[in-house]
Design a protein around this motif. Structure first.
Motif, PDB file in Angstrom:
ATOM      1  N   CYS A 131       0.813  -1.207   0.000  1.00  0.00           N
ATOM      2  CA  CYS A 131       0.000   0.000   0.000  1.00  0.00           C
ATOM      3  C   CYS A 131       0.852   1.265   0.000  1.00  0.00           C
ATOM      4  CB  CYS A 131      -0.919  -0.005   1.224  1.00  0.00           C
ATOM      5  SG  CYS A 131      -0.018  -0.236   2.771  1.00  0.00           S
ATOM      6  N   VAL A 132       2.054   1.182   0.519  1.00  0.00           N
ATOM      7  CA  VAL A 132       2.863   2.397   0.663  1.00  0.00           C
ATOM      8  C   VAL A 132       3.425   2.879  -0.673  1.00  0.00           C
ATOM      9  CG1 VAL A 132       4.965   3.329   1.693  1.00  0.00           C
ATOM     10  CG2 VAL A 132       3.361   2.018   3.098  1.00  0.00           C
ATOM     11  N   PRO A 133       4.085   2.022  -1.445  1.00  0.00           N
ATOM     12  CA  PRO A 133       4.652   2.554  -2.698  1.00  0.00           C
ATOM     13  C   PRO A 133       3.604   2.982  -3.708  1.00  0.00           C
ATOM     14  CG  PRO A 133       4.974   0.165  -2.560  1.00  0.00           C
ATOM     15  CD  PRO A 133       4.473   0.618  -1.229  1.00  0.00           C
ATOM     16  N   VAL A 134       2.438   2.373  -3.683  1.00  0.00           N
ATOM     17  CA  VAL A 134       1.450   2.752  -4.707  1.00  0.00           C
ATOM     18  C   VAL A 134       0.818   4.100  -4.409  1.00  0.00           C
ATOM     19  CG1 VAL A 134       0.921   0.333  -5.228  1.00  0.00           C
ATOM     20  CG2 VAL A 134      -0.523   1.600  -3.613  1.00  0.00           C
ATOM     21  N   CYS A 135       0.867   4.521  -3.183  1.00  0.00           N
ATOM     22  CA  CYS A 135       0.180   5.760  -2.807  1.00  0.00           C
ATOM     23  C   CYS A 135       0.760   6.934  -3.585  1.00  0.00           C
ATOM     24  CB  CYS A 135       0.325   6.003  -1.307  1.00  0.00           C
ATOM     25  SG  CYS A 135      -0.373   7.587  -0.810  1.00  0.00           S
ATOM     26  N   PRO A 136      -0.058   7.637  -4.349  1.00  0.00           N
ATOM     27  CA  PRO A 136       0.480   8.704  -5.194  1.00  0.00           C
ATOM     28  C   PRO A 136       0.809   9.988  -4.448  1.00  0.00           C
ATOM     29  CG  PRO A 136      -1.889   8.556  -5.478  1.00  0.00           C
ATOM     30  CD  PRO A 136      -1.504   7.446  -4.553  1.00  0.00           C
ATOM     31  N   THR A 137       0.287  10.132  -3.246  1.00  0.00           N
ATOM     32  CA  THR A 137       0.530  11.394  -2.526  1.00  0.00           C
ATOM     33  C   THR A 137       1.521  11.237  -1.391  1.00  0.00           C
ATOM     34  OG1 THR A 137      -1.199  11.007  -0.902  1.00  0.00           O
ATOM     35  CG2 THR A 137      -1.866  12.071  -2.958  1.00  0.00           C
ATOM     36  N   GLY A 138       1.903  10.012  -1.095  1.00  0.00           N
ATOM     37  CA  GLY A 138       2.795   9.792   0.038  1.00  0.00           C
ATOM     38  C   GLY A 138       2.073   9.784   1.356  1.00  0.00           C
ATOM     39  N   ALA A 139       0.735   9.698   1.303  1.00  0.00           N
ATOM     40  CA  ALA A 139      -0.023   9.672   2.562  1.00  0.00           C
ATOM     41  C   ALA A 139       0.176   8.351   3.297  1.00  0.00           C
ATOM     42  CB  ALA A 139      -1.504   9.893   2.284  1.00  0.00           C
ATOM     43  N   SER A 140       0.306   7.281   2.531  1.00  0.00           N
ATOM     44  CA  SER A 140       0.565   5.977   3.161  1.00  0.00           C
ATOM     45  C   SER A 140       2.041   5.901   3.507  1.00  0.00           C
ATOM     46  CB  SER A 140       0.213   4.846   2.196  1.00  0.00           C
ATOM     47  OG  SER A 140      -1.130   4.511   2.312  1.00  0.00           O
ATOM     48  N   ARG A 141       2.292   5.641   4.759  1.00  0.00           N
ATOM     49  CA  ARG A 141       3.675   5.714   5.209  1.00  0.00           C
ATOM     50  C   ARG A 141       4.015   4.553   6.133  1.00  0.00           C
ATOM     51  NH1 ARG A 141       4.047  12.250   6.402  1.00  0.00           N
ATOM     52  NH2 ARG A 141       3.151  12.812   4.398  1.00  0.00           N
ATOM     53  N   GLN A 142       5.265   4.322   6.277  1.00  0.00           N
ATOM     54  CA  GLN A 142       5.734   3.295   7.195  1.00  0.00           C
ATOM     55  C   GLN A 142       6.770   3.909   8.125  1.00  0.00           C
ATOM     56  OE1 GLN A 142       7.802  -0.039   5.422  1.00  0.00           O
ATOM     57  NE2 GLN A 142       6.969  -1.435   6.948  1.00  0.00           N
ATOM     58  N   ARG A 143       6.573   3.658   9.408  1.00  0.00           N
ATOM     59  CA  ARG A 143       7.509   4.239  10.373  1.00  0.00           C
ATOM     60  C   ARG A 143       8.722   3.326  10.537  1.00  0.00           C
ATOM     61  NH1 ARG A 143       4.164   6.454  15.495  1.00  0.00           N
ATOM     62  NH2 ARG A 143       4.898   4.484  16.380  1.00  0.00           N
ATOM     63  N   GLU A 144       9.691   3.868  11.196  1.00  0.00           N
ATOM     64  CA  GLU A 144      10.898   3.084  11.486  1.00  0.00           C
ATOM     65  C   GLU A 144      10.570   1.828  12.286  1.00  0.00           C
ATOM     66  OE1 GLU A 144      14.577   3.853  11.118  1.00  0.00           O
ATOM     67  OE2 GLU A 144      13.521   4.590   9.350  1.00  0.00           O
ATOM     68  N   ASP A 145       9.556   1.959  13.150  1.00  0.00           N
ATOM     69  CA  ASP A 145       9.210   0.811  13.986  1.00  0.00           C
ATOM     70  C   ASP A 145       8.254  -0.148  13.281  1.00  0.00           C
ATOM     71  OD1 ASP A 145       6.838   2.185  13.990  1.00  0.00           O
ATOM     72  OD2 ASP A 145       6.908   2.767  16.099  1.00  0.00           O
ATOM     73  N   GLY A 146       8.012   0.091  11.997  1.00  0.00           N
ATOM     74  CA  GLY A 146       7.230  -0.853  11.206  1.00  0.00           C
ATOM     75  C   GLY A 146       5.765  -0.511  11.082  1.00  0.00           C
ATOM     76  N   ILE A 147       5.277   0.423  11.884  1.00  0.00           N
ATOM     77  CA  ILE A 147       3.849   0.740  11.812  1.00  0.00           C
ATOM     78  C   ILE A 147       3.544   1.428  10.487  1.00  0.00           C
ATOM     79  CG2 ILE A 147       2.017   2.197  12.775  1.00  0.00           C
ATOM     80  CD1 ILE A 147       3.118   1.624  15.549  1.00  0.00           C
ATOM     81  N   VAL A 148       2.576   0.882   9.788  1.00  0.00           N
ATOM     82  CA  VAL A 148       2.122   1.476   8.527  1.00  0.00           C
ATOM     83  C   VAL A 148       0.920   2.355   8.856  1.00  0.00           C
ATOM     84  CG1 VAL A 148       1.216   0.991   6.233  1.00  0.00           C
ATOM     85  CG2 VAL A 148       2.954  -0.512   7.237  1.00  0.00           C
ATOM     86  N   TRP A 149       0.960   3.567   8.411  1.00  0.00           N
ATOM     87  CA  TRP A 149      -0.111   4.499   8.787  1.00  0.00           C
ATOM     88  C   TRP A 149      -0.433   5.433   7.629  1.00  0.00           C
ATOM     89  CZ3 TRP A 149       0.814   9.939   9.895  1.00  0.00           C
ATOM     90  CH2 TRP A 149       2.150  10.320   9.694  1.00  0.00           C
ATOM     91  N   ILE A 150      -1.472   6.175   7.812  1.00  0.00           N
ATOM     92  CA  ILE A 150      -1.918   7.086   6.759  1.00  0.00           C
ATOM     93  C   ILE A 150      -1.935   8.511   7.316  1.00  0.00           C
ATOM     94  CG2 ILE A 150      -3.827   7.715   5.227  1.00  0.00           C
ATOM     95  CD1 ILE A 150      -4.682   4.696   5.458  1.00  0.00           C
ATOM     96  N   HIS A 151      -1.254   9.376   6.608  1.00  0.00           N
ATOM     97  CA  HIS A 151      -1.281  10.793   6.974  1.00  0.00           C
ATOM     98  C   HIS A 151      -2.535  11.371   6.310  1.00  0.00           C
ATOM     99  CE1 HIS A 151      -0.227  14.706   8.076  1.00  0.00           C
ATOM    100  NE2 HIS A 151       0.547  15.040   7.064  1.00  0.00           N
ATOM    101  N   TYR A 152      -3.581  11.512   7.140  1.00  0.00           N
ATOM    102  CA  TYR A 152      -4.887  11.844   6.572  1.00  0.00           C
ATOM    103  C   TYR A 152      -4.873  13.153   5.792  1.00  0.00           C
ATOM    104  CZ  TYR A 152      -6.308   8.243   9.883  1.00  0.00           C
ATOM    105  OH  TYR A 152      -6.414   7.083  10.575  1.00  0.00           O
ATOM    106  N   ASP A 153      -4.088  14.106   6.277  1.00  0.00           N
ATOM    107  CA  ASP A 153      -4.092  15.423   5.620  1.00  0.00           C
ATOM    108  C   ASP A 153      -3.462  15.362   4.226  1.00  0.00           C
ATOM    109  OD1 ASP A 153      -5.288  16.404   7.802  1.00  0.00           O
ATOM    110  OD2 ASP A 153      -3.490  17.299   8.694  1.00  0.00           O
ATOM    111  N   ALA A 154      -2.735  14.291   3.967  1.00  0.00           N
ATOM    112  CA  ALA A 154      -2.076  14.189   2.667  1.00  0.00           C
ATOM    113  C   ALA A 154      -2.819  13.274   1.707  1.00  0.00           C
ATOM    114  CB  ALA A 154      -0.644  13.676   2.850  1.00  0.00           C
ATOM    115  N   CYS A 155      -3.842  12.602   2.198  1.00  0.00           N
ATOM    116  CA  CYS A 155      -4.505  11.571   1.397  1.00  0.00           C
ATOM    117  C   CYS A 155      -5.543  12.195   0.471  1.00  0.00           C
ATOM    118  CB  CYS A 155      -5.150  10.544   2.308  1.00  0.00           C
ATOM    119  SG  CYS A 155      -6.015   9.239   1.415  1.00  0.00           S
ATOM    120  N   VAL A 156      -5.559  11.731  -0.764  1.00  0.00           N
ATOM    121  CA  VAL A 156      -6.520  12.235  -1.745  1.00  0.00           C
ATOM    122  C   VAL A 156      -7.770  11.347  -1.776  1.00  0.00           C
ATOM    123  CG1 VAL A 156      -5.590  10.955  -3.708  1.00  0.00           C
ATOM    124  CG2 VAL A 156      -6.680  13.162  -4.104  1.00  0.00           C
ATOM    125  N   GLY A 157      -7.658  10.188  -1.150  1.00  0.00           N
ATOM    126  CA  GLY A 157      -8.814   9.286  -1.120  1.00  0.00           C
ATOM    127  C   GLY A 157      -9.049   8.590  -2.441  1.00  0.00           C
TER     128      GLY A 157
END
Lengths: 292, 212, 947
Positions: free
Chosen positions: B66-92
């Motif tokens: 899910c992270v590389p396909v995200c065109p806006t960079g809203a889908s992200r992965q933290r150093e500790d492995g948690i994959v999360w979504i930066h809602y303010d950056a997501c285009v939906g």
């Protein structure tokens, strides 16, 4: 893993249709393929030179491609954030699709203003990349077994060329410039290749999730439209046009329309009918059969 | 290095959906949306049937599609492995939902509550920023981060542990640091019975299931 | 501990308020409500209690819905008076909002009028009736209302709302009779093998049950689930055995057969246990009664050492005969004390048992239960192997027998016809290997009929014949209570129901609905109660034969309903009193120790429920309501005296070393009352305990003291008092049955004769499924026209929580199969042309019909259909949109279906077919979440309403 080796992987949660990408997404893929493919076919048919056919494609393609973008943007939850889609060019094919699409449009505009062969060649490359990019978008969707196959970019390119050829045949014939056999014959070759690519796609994998997903596309009704209507009939009509040049214009126009419709149907089927989320499987054992 | 992960014991889970409702409450999820739920699965044919409960959620994959396909960079992965979504950056756009093999991403177009008007608790939990964007399980990263900031141990102290694991009434959900060999989750992940979902997808999930 | 915190920004005020959840009897569980700026926003486990609570302080899915329950806009918001005098499903009640003052005037006026004319009507029945929801739950929310009722005088608590049908009824009565086990549990933490006949503990056993089962599975417990459909509990089992409904007794009898007839019972059974701890060696005379010493009247055993009969308690008798035939002299004491001298061949009870089970071969059971005979044999072998006869275990340093095997029974198995047989066989299976009331085996977890209710151990007192004392309702001539004192007549008809405050709910609680409409012969015709008060109950949905219930409700002259939302029963009410929900009122409740289902804790104490936010609607704490009504009806003194005795609260306000009682006639507030209860409860925990007041409990939530695991098991109490379990031969049951029959016949009552058949000393198999199929024949419908058994099953998400109006529960319950439709076997449905999601019609032999969406599964027997819980609401907001069928729409209240304990079972033979006129139904009904609209909506009369 040990568990995987011990017990078979059984489907515990069945596949279900994806619901987020609907008709706007279909339209984007259809229009993107149509615009890029039309331009490619027109430019190639003209040998990279300016021609009325290229001009028609040059005026139409940007509207088609941008129209597709606009439509799909409306499907997004936050369409006003649309430009942010360009942020992940180095990883996301969706970003690349948008960039390439914009580049394609700008190059066409440049070619219209400065009708240079270089611009046409550049736009040709951009159109090809756009068609491929749309295929790569689906290729990268690991959650959709029917999309996540290596042939998908090739299939999209083929589809773009077929629908583009269809547009070319239709418009040129309607405009009283029915394409010559030198164009028709390669187009018929393209249709045959496209047909083979489509069949290869539908039958290229035996993975259960894939077969289950594309099953609707293999049903006779879908085959009648996509395969017979979108490939077979246009080839027949092309041969008729070659055999009876006097009737070429209406026959090729019809063949073109069928090519467009066939590819639109195929893409709609890909996105909607075959767009099913991957079933969840697990390595578990079943109870043994009892005498009861 | 910390690498958050989860182990779920399928022999313990009874499909009660306590984790489902606790997650919905923790994150103020709207009707029809569950970042995690327990699938009630049935395999086999009568009378040789098996019913099992499979908790499903984001797998916080090491290689999250899910992270590389995200065109806006809203889908992200933290150093500790948690994959999360930066809602303010997501285009939906929903692309990440197509990339996720685990049906773990969710989209809510419009704000809606369970009733015609939001209840006081719904109003207090409202997150307008999450409408029109993609959402999913975050491993309760706010609880984890706040807990760590307070000196708590995620996976051990409830206040620093994802709500599903805290709420689970069967002790089926264990959270912790996979890189900490002494942690329960690391021990369970190394159990021969541990398996990941859909290994053929090459995602290297950080959620392990203890099955047969 | 109540937490208060302010966020780093200083903006939000966050509190975590400890309360308890008792939305099912498998509680209470302890939780905290998260309150942000005065708004309750969440529930979380009370992890501070993790070391005390057996499931680490967790609460189940229902507790999380309490927030929505609090803020549900469809709640009754103010007292309301009915303006439409006509009652009926199509009659809009015409609710008119009134003040609490007006509501009290109305209710107290009715009550005072009733008092003035006498508390009992001309037929001998109490004019006031009160019905509370699901057995053990209401008391945890009732405040001091029980004290008001105690002060009132005669109240009919026996008009049921599903009791007897929806409970473990035979287990309650026979379990308490045999081993003080109102509810029976496996000692799961020390158990290795469970044979579960439909016991659905992973859905109904609360968080403690679920957690313990999970722990046990993880350590290797082998759990075999025998049931017609693969339940939530069956899902976790090692093996599912799809037994035909209501044939469990045949399988249990066959297990007894295999153990006793196909094995050398002397080698595999716990013979010392049978000899010393049961009545197995008691000699049985030709009349079927124990052979007794003529002088002492003690039952005799055959002393193999001396070669002659001796009293059962002869300390010199080392080897009592268990088998064989002996010529002995003595007396038999039969019904009504009739003596009969005997001198002839007699056999020990155990020898009778050996002969009794001879015919119950696995092959015989296989044909009845549709289970392979070899499966039954294998399960018996496994049971014996896991029992580890002779093994011991130390509990708190004390050596106990360790028998890690248990047989558990679920609902429908342990109620209605066949329930006695199943309970007997289960208890006997435990006795055979010495697994009764010892670690690892089966144990009771609470007493409700015997006293003291807080201690099973102390309820064990010596009685006649070496058994525990029993307080059965008298059946002897001259002592039998021939005139029913309440409408379900438990004292008259059900000796085993005894006569505790709980007995009314354990009598034939469905019979009032039948008798009010169809009075039996030679019986005072039950009148309708002049005032009926209901709380947390909805019998128009939860009782069998919902159509009959509604017809009766139309006749009730005055119904006062504590109401959360509009529902199907309070649709017929005259006064609605908005209910203070779980998080809106104050109550201190006894927690831990041993309680229902699988509640046996290593701590015991008290937990507080307290308001977590300011009142949302115009509601009152039930304690304040009780006090107000007591004052307005002139029984304040009696009410305070009842509080002082501990009525309802279970803790007297005076005791050794403390006095928190009310000594002057004041009108205390709820806070004042609970402050005294808190102080009394805390000091009553143990001598020298520190007194804790209400404020302390509000802050800390609960107070506990250790509770020894030894108190889980009756074994030591039985051994210490030299007592035996009344197994296997039921001499007392036989005698009581004969006496009861004689009494009824003396009055010309014959309509209870079929129930008298149950009083057998050694229960025999009867065609139990045939009892229900008999209805098919009597309805003039041919055999085979109703090839399905309609059954119910438990939903953890919904059970007992009065929460069907909460959409959030539907939102999560949809993930669990069975919500919201009727579960059918896929192959059987296919043969009927039914596809998944199709609307199907379900019809009973009486012609009642209902409809539901088909949910096709493999884990259902082909002859079974299952609907979860009890739905088919037509008035309750949101629930009325769920389109769920309800077995109660089809089930009848009929005497032939009623067993001797007054119970029936939840099963109906039905026909299933595609719903007429529905060619291709949509896959699933689309639910609208925001449907909790206007509360007083004229309901639509639907086809198949079950009326």
């Amino acid at each position: 893993m040990a568990a995987s080796m011990r017990a078979p992987r059984l489907e515990v949660l069945p596949s279900r249709p994806q619901t987020l990408w609907g008709w706007p997404a279909v339209l984007n893929f259809v229009l993107g393929g149509l615009g890029s493919g039309w331009y490619i076919v027109a430019v190639l048919a003209a040998g990279l030179e300016r021609s009325p056919g290229v001009t028609a494609a040059s005026w139409a393609a940007p509207f088609l491609v941008l129209g597709g973008f606009a439509t799909v943007a409306g499907e997004a939850g936050r369409p006003l954030r649309g430009p942010w889609v360009l942020r992940r060019l180095w990883t996301s094919w969706m970003s690349r699709e948008l960039l390439i699409g914009i580049a394609f449009v700008l190059l066409i505009v440049a070619e219209l203003v400065f009708p240079l062969r270089l611009h046409r060649a550049q736009a040709l490359v951009a159109a090809t990349l756009l068609a491929l990019a749309q295929g790569f978008i689906l290729r990268a969707a690991r959650g959709i077994p029917a999309w996540n196959v290596p042939i998908m970019p090739g299939l999209f390119l083929s589809s773009a060329l077929l629908s583009g050829a269809g547009a070319y045949l239709l418009v040129e014939s309607v405009a009283g410039r029915p394409p010559a056999p030198g164009v028709v014959v390669p187009v018929l070759g393209l249709v045959v290749i496209g047909f083979l690519a489509w069949i290869w796609y539908l039958r290229g994998s035996r993975e259960f999730a894939f077969v289950q997903s594309v099953a609707p596309l293999r049903q006779w009704r879908s085959a009648l439209v996509s395969e017979a209507g979108g490939h077979g009939l246009p080839v027949l009509l092309g041969l008729v046009a070659l055999a009876a040049p006097a009737a070429a214009a209406p026959v090729l126009a019809l063949a073109g329309a069928l090519l467009i419709a066939g590819q639109a149907h195929a893409k709609a089927g890909l996105v909607r009918a075959a767009g099913r989320l991957r079933p969840i499987t697990l390595a578990i054992s079943l109870p043994g059969r009892r005498a009861s | 290095m910390t690498r958050w992960g989860m182990a779920i014991d399928l022999h313990r889970c009874v499909g009660c959906q306590t984790c489902t409702i606790a997650c919905k409450q923790e994150h103020g999820l709207p009707p029809g949306t569950a970042w995690r739920f327990v699938a009630d699965c049935e395999v086999g044919e009568y009378p040789d049937v098996r019913r099992l409960f499979l908790p499903l959620q984001c797998m916080h994959c090491a290689d999250p599609p899910c992270v590389p396909v995200c065109p806006t960079g809203a889908s992200r992965q933290r150093e500790d492995g948690i994959v999360w979504i930066h809602y303010d950056a997501c285009v939906g756009c929903g692309y990440c939902a197509m990339a996720c093999p685990y049906q773990a991403r969710h989209f809510v177009a419009h704000p809606a509550g369970y009733f015609e008007q939001p209840t006081p608790s719904e109003a207090a939990q409202a997150r307008p920023g999450r409408h029109g964007v993609m959402t999913k399980c975050t491993f309760c990263k706010e609880r984890v981060d706040d807990g760590l900031a307070r000196g708590l141990r995620p996976g051990v102290d409830a206040d620093a542990t994802p709500m599903c694991a805290v709420a689970c009434i069967a002790g089926a959900i264990v959270f912790g640091d996979l890189d900490d060999a002494s942690s329960t989750v690391a021990r369970l992940a190394a159990d021969p019975r541990a398996q990941a979902l859909l290994p053929e997808c090459g995602t290297d999930p950080r959620v392990y299931y203890l099955g047969d | 501990m109540k937490d208060r915190a302010r966020s780093t920004t200083g903006e939000a005020r966050l509190e975590k308020i400890p309360v308890y959840c008792y939305q099912c009897v498998a509680g209470p569980d302890l939780l905290k409500v998260v309150v942000k700026d005065g708004v309750a926003i969440g529930v979380e486990p009370n992890t501070e209690m993790a070391d005390v609570h057996p499931a680490g302080g967790t609460v189940c899915v229902r507790a999380y819905a309490l927030i929505q329950k609090l803020y549900n806009p469809a709640r009754i918001r103010t007292p309301m008076r009915r303006t439409n005098p006509r009652k009926g499903r199509t009659e809009d009640p015409g609710w008119e909002p009134i003040t609490w003052e007006e509501a009290f005037d109305l209710l107290a006026g009715r009550l005072n009028a009733l008092r003035a004319r006498g508390l009992v009507d001309e037929a001998g029945y109490p004019r006031l009736a009160v019905t509370l929801g699901a057995g053990g739950i209401a008391p945890a929310y009732l405040g001091t209302f029980a004290a008001f009722l105690a002060a009132w005088g005669p109240v009919d608590h026996g008009i049921g709302s599903g009791q007897g049908v929806k409970c473990y009824h035979s287990e309650h009565l026979y379990g308490e009779f045999w081993h003080r086990a109102f509810t029976v549990a496996a000692d799961v933490p020390r158990c290795d093998f469970v044979l579960s006949f439909g016991y659905n503990g992973d859905a109904s056993g609360g968080v403690t049950g679920v957690f313990r089962h999970a722990e046990a599975r993880a350590r290797g417990l082998r759990w075999i689930q025998l049931e017609p459909h693969l339940s939530v509990t069956g899902a976790g089992a090692a093996e599912w055995v799809p037994v035909r409904p209501k044939t469990d007794a045949a399988v249990l009898f066959a297990l007894l057969h295999v153990i006793l007839r196909e094995h050398d019972w002397r080698a595999v059974c716990d013979v010392p246990f049978l000899e010393r701890m049961t009545s197995s060696p008691y000699l049985v005379g030709p009349g079927g009664y124990f052979l007794r010493d003529p002088e002492t009247r003690k039952p005799l055993v055959w002393d193999l050492g001396k070669g002659r009969p001796v009293p059962f308690d002869d300390p010199d008798c080392l080897h009592p005969a268990m088998d064989g035939e002996y010529i002995a002299a003595g007396i038999e004491i039969g019904a009504d004390g009739a003596r009969r001298s005997v001198s002839e061949r007699v056999k020990p009870a155990f020898a009778h048992l050996l002969r009794h089970v001879a015919a119950y071969t696995p092959e015989w059971a296989s044909a009845i239960a549709d289970i392979p005979a070899e499966t039954i044999r294998r399960l018996a072998r496994e049971y014996l192997a896991y029992a580890r006869v002779g093994a011991t275990i130390a509990i708190d340093g004390v050596k106990y027998p360790h028998r890690p095997v248990a047989v558990l029974l679920g609902k429908t198995v342990t109620n209605g016809w066949g329930g006695y047989e199943c309970c007997w066989a289960r208890t006997l299976l435990a006795c055979l290997v010495g697994a009764l009331e010892v670690p690892g085996g089966i144990l009771g977890t609470t007493v409700r009929l015997n006293r003291p209710s807080a201690s099973r151990q102390e309820s064990v007192r010596p009685g006649p014949d070496g058994f525990m004392a029993q307080s059965l309702n008298p059946t002897r001539s001259g002592t039998w209570q021939g005139a029913p004192h309440i409408r379900n007549a438990y004292r008259t008809l059900v000796p085993l129901a005894e006569d505790s405050p709980w007995s009314a709910a354990l009598g034939p609680a469905q019979l009032p609905w039948l008798f009010m409409e169809e009075p039996p012969e030679a019986w005072p015709a039950p009148t309708v109660p002049e005032v009926w008060i209901i709380y947390r109950t909805n019998p128009a949905i939860s009782n069998s034969d919902v159509g009959r219930i509604e017809r009766q409700l139309e006749r009730f002259p005055f119904v006062a309903a504590f109401a959360y939302t509009q529902d199907e029963t309070n649709w017929y009410a005259d006064l609605l009193l908005p209910e203070a929900t779980d998080l809106e009122s104050t109550q201190l409740y006894r927690v831990g120790g041993t309680k229902y289902i699988e509640q046996y804790w290593q701590h015991a104490g008290w937990a507080l429920r307290q308001p977590v936010v300011e009142p949302r609607v115009d509601t009152r704490d039930l304690t304040d309501i009780a006090t107000e009504l007591a004052a307005r009806t002139g029984i304040l003194d009696g009410y305070l005296a009842a509080l002082n005795r501990g009525a309802g609260t279970t803790v007297p306000l005076t005791g050794e070393g403390y006095d928190c009682a009310f000594h002057s006639p004041i009108r205390p507030t709820a806070e004042e009352i609970w402050d005294r209860v808190c102080r009394a409860a805390s000091v009553s925990l143990h001598p020298g305990a520190v007194e804790r007041d209400l404020q302390w409990f509000k802050q800390h939530g609960a107070l506990f003291v250790p509770f020894s695991s030894q108190r889980f098991f009756l074994h030591r109490a039985m051994v210490a008092q030299g007592l035996r379990y009344e197994m296997p031969y039921q001499e007392r049951i036989k005698r009581v049955g004969e006496e009861l029959g004689a009494r009824l016949h003396e009055r010309g009552i014959t309509w209870w004769d079929v129930q008298l058949d149950e009083y057998q000393p050694l229960p025999t198999w009867r065609d139990f499924p045939g009892i229900w199929q008999q209805g098919e024949r009597s309805a003039g419908r041919g055999a085979g026209q109703f090839p399905f058994w309609l059954l119910t099953s438990h939903s953890m998400q919904y059970s007992c929580g009065a929460n069907v109006s909460l959409p959030v529960l539907a939102d999560v319950a949809r993930h669990v199969k069975g919500h919201f439709g009727v579960m059918l076997n896929r192959g059987a449905a296919r043969r009927l042309g039914i596809a998944d999601g199709d609307l199907v019609e379900i019809e009973s032999p009486t012609g009642r019909r209902t409809e539901g969406r088909a949910i096709l599964l493999e884990g259902v027997r082909p002859d079974v259909a299952v609907v979860l819980q009890q739905f088919a609401h037509w008035a309750t907001p949101f629930a009325r949109d769920l389109a769920m069928p309800n077995l109660n729409q089809l089930a009848s209240i009929e005497l032939p279906l009623t067993d001797a304990t007054g119970s029936v079972a939840d099963l109906v033979p039905v026909a299933i077919r595609p719903a007429p006129g529905v060619a291709s139904a949509p896959k699933a009904r689309r639910r609208t979440w925001g449907s909790a609209g206007a509360m007083s909506r004229p309901p639509q009369m639907k086809r198949g309403s079950g009326r």
